[in-house]
Design a protein around this motif. Sequence first.
Motif, PDB file in Angstrom:
ATOM      1  N   ARG A   3       0.837  -1.201   0.000  1.00 35.41           N
ATOM      2  CA  ARG A   3       0.000   0.000   0.000  1.00 35.41           C
ATOM      3  C   ARG A   3       0.876   1.256   0.000  1.00 35.41           C
ATOM      4  O   ARG A   3       0.592   2.224  -0.712  1.00 35.41           O
ATOM      5  N   ASP A   4       1.947   1.219   0.792  1.00 34.03           N
ATOM      6  CA  ASP A   4       2.867   2.356   0.856  1.00 34.03           C
ATOM      7  C   ASP A   4       3.514   2.589  -0.509  1.00 34.03           C
ATOM      8  O   ASP A   4       3.611   3.721  -0.984  1.00 34.03           O
ATOM      9  N   GLN A   5       3.931   1.505  -1.131  1.00 34.22           N
ATOM     10  CA  GLN A   5       4.554   1.592  -2.446  1.00 34.22           C
ATOM     11  C   GLN A   5       3.564   2.145  -3.475  1.00 34.22           C
ATOM     12  O   GLN A   5       3.921   3.003  -4.287  1.00 34.22           O
ATOM     13  N   ALA A   6       2.334   1.679  -3.432  1.00 36.86           N
ATOM     14  CA  ALA A   6       1.317   2.144  -4.381  1.00 36.86           C
ATOM     15  C   ALA A   6       1.043   3.635  -4.204  1.00 36.86           C
ATOM     16  O   ALA A   6       0.956   4.384  -5.192  1.00 36.86           O
ATOM     17  N   ARG A   7       0.917   4.097  -2.947  1.00 38.13           N
ATOM     18  CA  ARG A   7       0.689   5.524  -2.679  1.00 38.13           C
ATOM     19  C   ARG A   7       1.857   6.364  -3.187  1.00 38.13           C
ATOM     20  O   ARG A   7       1.674   7.407  -3.803  1.00 38.13           O
ATOM     21  N   GLN A  31       0.396  20.121  -5.826  1.00 32.77           N
ATOM     22  CA  GLN A  31      -0.152  20.109  -4.462  1.00 32.77           C
ATOM     23  C   GLN A  31      -0.712  18.734  -4.119  1.00 32.77           C
ATOM     24  O   GLN A  31      -0.552  18.233  -3.004  1.00 32.77           O
ATOM     25  N   GLN A  32      -1.389  18.113  -5.097  1.00 33.83           N
ATOM     26  CA  GLN A  32      -1.938  16.774  -4.885  1.00 33.83           C
ATOM     27  C   GLN A  32      -0.803  15.773  -4.652  1.00 33.83           C
ATOM     28  O   GLN A  32      -0.891  14.927  -3.757  1.00 33.83           O
ATOM     29  N   ALA A  33       0.257  15.857  -5.442  1.00 29.93           N
ATOM     30  CA  ALA A  33       1.399  14.959  -5.269  1.00 29.93           C
ATOM     31  C   ALA A  33       2.028  15.161  -3.893  1.00 29.93           C
ATOM     32  O   ALA A  33       2.358  14.182  -3.213  1.00 29.93           O
ATOM     33  N   LEU A  34       2.177  16.416  -3.476  1.00 33.03           N
ATOM     34  CA  LEU A  34       2.758  16.697  -2.160  1.00 33.03           C
ATOM     35  C   LEU A  34       1.913  16.082  -1.057  1.00 33.03           C
ATOM     36  O   LEU A  34       2.437  15.441  -0.143  1.00 33.03           O
ATOM     37  N   ARG A  35       0.594  16.257  -1.147  1.00 36.09           N
ATOM     38  CA  ARG A  35      -0.295  15.659  -0.123  1.00 36.09           C
ATOM     39  C   ARG A  35      -0.140  14.139  -0.085  1.00 36.09           C
ATOM     40  O   ARG A  35      -0.108  13.537   0.991  1.00 36.09           O
ATOM     41  N   LEU A  36      -0.040  13.516  -1.249  1.00 35.87           N
ATOM     42  CA  LEU A  36       0.117  12.056  -1.296  1.00 35.87           C
ATOM     43  C   LEU A  36       1.454  11.612  -0.702  1.00 35.87           C
ATOM     44  O   LEU A  36       1.517  10.617   0.021  1.00 35.87           O
ATOM     45  N   TYR A  37       2.529  12.334  -1.015  1.00 39.81           N
ATOM     46  CA  TYR A  37       3.830  11.986  -0.425  1.00 39.81           C
ATOM     47  C   TYR A  37       3.771  12.114   1.095  1.00 39.81           C
ATOM     48  O   TYR A  37       4.254  11.245   1.823  1.00 39.81           O
ATOM     49  N   VAL A  38       3.179  13.212   1.579  1.00 46.97           N
ATOM     50  CA  VAL A  38       3.079  13.420   3.028  1.00 46.97           C
ATOM     51  C   VAL A  38       2.198  12.336   3.653  1.00 46.97           C
ATOM     52  O   VAL A  38       2.538  11.772   4.692  1.00 46.97           O
ATOM     53  N   ASP A  39       1.070  12.025   3.011  1.00 45.63           N
ATOM     54  CA  ASP A  39       0.200  10.952   3.515  1.00 45.63           C
ATOM     55  C   ASP A  39       0.958   9.634   3.579  1.00 45.63           C
ATOM     56  O   ASP A  39       0.861   8.907   4.567  1.00 45.63           O
ATOM     57  N   THR A  40       1.710   9.337   2.532  1.00 45.09           N
ATOM     58  CA  THR A  40       2.491   8.093   2.508  1.00 45.09           C
ATOM     59  C   THR A  40       3.496   8.096   3.642  1.00 45.09           C
ATOM     60  O   THR A  40       3.635   7.112   4.369  1.00 45.09           O
ATOM     61  N   PHE A  41       4.181   9.210   3.808  1.00 42.27           N
ATOM     62  CA  PHE A  41       5.201   9.347   4.851  1.00 42.27           C
ATOM     63  C   PHE A  41       4.632   9.009   6.230  1.00 42.27           C
ATOM     64  O   PHE A  41       5.232   8.259   6.996  1.00 42.27           O
ATOM     65  N   PHE A  42       3.449   9.525   6.528  1.00 44.24           N
ATOM     66  CA  PHE A  42       2.882   9.290   7.851  1.00 44.24           C
ATOM     67  C   PHE A  42       2.069   8.006   7.943  1.00 44.24           C
ATOM     68  O   PHE A  42       1.979   7.415   9.013  1.00 44.24           O
ATOM     69  N   TYR A  54      12.430   1.945   4.477  1.00 42.80           N
ATOM     70  CA  TYR A  54      12.658   2.302   3.077  1.00 42.80           C
ATOM     71  C   TYR A  54      11.615   3.317   2.599  1.00 42.80           C
ATOM     72  O   TYR A  54      11.962   4.334   2.015  1.00 42.80           O
ATOM     73  N   TRP A  55      10.323   3.042   2.878  1.00 43.26           N
ATOM     74  CA  TRP A  55       9.270   3.944   2.397  1.00 43.26           C
ATOM     75  C   TRP A  55       9.191   5.208   3.227  1.00 43.26           C
ATOM     76  O   TRP A  55       8.771   6.252   2.731  1.00 43.26           O
ATOM     77  N   ILE A  56       9.597   5.148   4.492  1.00 43.73           N
ATOM     78  CA  ILE A  56       9.695   6.374   5.290  1.00 43.73           C
ATOM     79  C   ILE A  56      10.712   7.299   4.631  1.00 43.73           C
ATOM     80  O   ILE A  56      10.448   8.483   4.406  1.00 43.73           O
ATOM     81  N   LYS A  57      11.874   6.747   4.295  1.00 44.69           N
ATOM     82  CA  LYS A  57      12.933   7.551   3.675  1.00 44.69           C
ATOM     83  C   LYS A  57      12.498   8.072   2.307  1.00 44.69           C
ATOM     84  O   LYS A  57      12.608   9.269   2.038  1.00 44.69           O
ATOM     85  N   ARG A  58      12.009   7.189   1.436  1.00 41.04           N
ATOM     86  CA  ARG A  58      11.641   7.590   0.071  1.00 41.04           C
ATOM     87  C   ARG A  58      10.543   8.656   0.079  1.00 41.04           C
ATOM     88  O   ARG A  58      10.641   9.662  -0.605  1.00 41.04           O
ATOM     89  N   SER A  59       9.473   8.402   0.842  1.00 43.19           N
ATOM     90  CA  SER A  59       8.349   9.341   0.833  1.00 43.19           C
ATOM     91  C   SER A  59       8.705  10.635   1.559  1.00 43.19           C
ATOM     92  O   SER A  59       8.291  11.721   1.136  1.00 43.19           O
ATOM     93  N   GLY A  60       9.485  10.552   2.628  1.00 42.67           N
ATOM     94  CA  GLY A  60       9.901  11.753   3.350  1.00 42.67           C
ATOM     95  C   GLY A  60      10.775  12.659   2.496  1.00 42.67           C
ATOM     96  O   GLY A  60      10.571  13.875   2.443  1.00 42.67           O
TER      97      GLY A  60
END
Length: 124
Positions: A3-7, A31-42, A54-60
């Motif tokens: 799910r993290d990878q898909a987001r 803005q939509q991409a930024l929200r998705l990256y932040v959502d993925t991060f958290f 790995y996904w914490i680092k990539r999305s952050g």
Amino acid sequence: VARDQARFKLAATIEKQAALKSGDEQAALLQQALRLYVDTFFQVLHDPEGPSLYWIKRSGLAAGNLAESLQRWQDAIDIYTQLKNLLPVMAATCDRKISKASEHLSFTTAPAPPVSVPAPLPAH
């Protein structure tokens, strides 16, 4: 983790689509991409399978870099601060990015509305 990878990949795809647009349409997609990256991060932090470093680092990093590109300096600082707390091994990189964003922030007069970065978690 899937799910993290898909987001993350959805956010990256939207960011790439934005590069093909201009004006308000490009801004909205970024803005939509930024929200998705932040959502993925958290969201990674609350994954029932356990957080994926790995996904914490990539999305952050992706969220922070995009926030910088959008000149959303306070958001970038908040993201990098959280990333530094979550992954202490990234401290030097995050400190450099925080310093750079702070320099820009000091020259900015009108802040952009925040992107909803939650309060930093306590360091472990």
